[in-house]
Motif scaffolding. Structure first.
Motif, PDB file in Angstrom:
ATOM      1  N   CYS A  10      16.376  28.474  40.969  1.00 22.47           N
ATOM      2  CA  CYS A  10      15.409  29.556  40.708  1.00 22.47           C
ATOM      3  C   CYS A  10      15.930  30.629  39.762  1.00 22.47           C
ATOM      4  O   CYS A  10      15.182  31.504  39.365  1.00 22.47           O
ATOM      5  CB  CYS A  10      14.954  30.190  42.010  1.00 22.47           C
ATOM      6  N   CYS A  15      20.843  34.216  45.449  1.00 24.34           N
ATOM      7  CA  CYS A  15      19.575  33.667  45.907  1.00 24.34           C
ATOM      8  C   CYS A  15      19.507  33.513  47.432  1.00 24.34           C
ATOM      9  O   CYS A  15      18.592  34.036  48.064  1.00 24.34           O
ATOM     10  CB  CYS A  15      19.398  32.321  45.202  1.00 24.34           C
ATOM     11  N   GLN A  46      10.337  26.408  45.756  1.00 26.69           N
ATOM     12  CA  GLN A  46      11.139  26.704  44.586  1.00 26.69           C
ATOM     13  C   GLN A  46      12.489  25.993  44.614  1.00 26.69           C
ATOM     14  O   GLN A  46      13.101  25.795  43.574  1.00 26.69           O
ATOM     15  CB  GLN A  46      11.353  28.218  44.484  1.00 26.69           C
ATOM     16  N   ASN A 103      11.181  34.864  41.181  1.00 28.06           N
ATOM     17  CA  ASN A 103      12.033  34.278  42.204  1.00 28.06           C
ATOM     18  C   ASN A 103      12.303  35.326  43.275  1.00 28.06           C
ATOM     19  O   ASN A 103      11.811  36.454  43.196  1.00 28.06           O
ATOM     20  CB  ASN A 103      13.317  33.699  41.597  1.00 28.06           C
TER      21      ASN A 103
END
Length: 141
Positions: A10, A15, A46, A103
């Motif tokens: 992403c 993340c 994603q 994202n």
């Protein structure tokens, strides 16, 4: 100290930590938790979590619930899809990722109002990309 790197799925830095921060917010404050039903499938879509059979149903679920919480019936249906013996998680990393417009790094956890708005924008962007890009929903690409 290790320098954080961008996710290969992403492009968000840190993340997974950001995703876990979202989950913590969802479960610690009901004002944040009203969009939990979007956080998990959006992140999963994603990141290629879902099989090609399950992914389109999850895209549909996200698109149908961007501005409203799921009903008890909706929750039962999504649990029926994702729980039990039916495989919904993909095996392996899937195909190469696409350049996502949003994202998990775009989610603002500073206030519940900002959180809800940015989760909805992220979810809409990911689900619409998956809905219009062949194969993207199945493999996070």
């Amino acid at each position: 100290m290790e320098t954080p790197t961008a996710c290969d799925r992403c492009a968000a830095v840190d993340c997974e930590a950001r995703f876990h921060a979202c989950l913590a917010a969802d479960f610690s404050d009901p004002a944040y938790g009203v969009v939990h039903h979007l956080v998990v499938p959006t992140y999963g879509l994603q990141h290629g979590w879902y099989t090609e059979q399950a992914a389109p149903r999850l895209v549909e679920f996200v698109l149908d619930h961007l501005d409203r919480e799921p009903t008890d019936h909706d929750r039962r249906e999504i649990r029926r899809l994702t729980d039990g013996a039916t495989r919904v998680r993909a095996r392996g990393p899937g195909a190469a990722p696409v350049a996502w417009q949003h994202n998990v790094a775009d989610v603002d956890v500073a206030s519940a109002e900002a959180y809800v708005a940015t989760v909805r924008a992220w979810a809409a962007s990911v689900a619409r990309t998956c809905d219009t890009t062949p194969g993207s929903a199945e493999h996070g690409r």
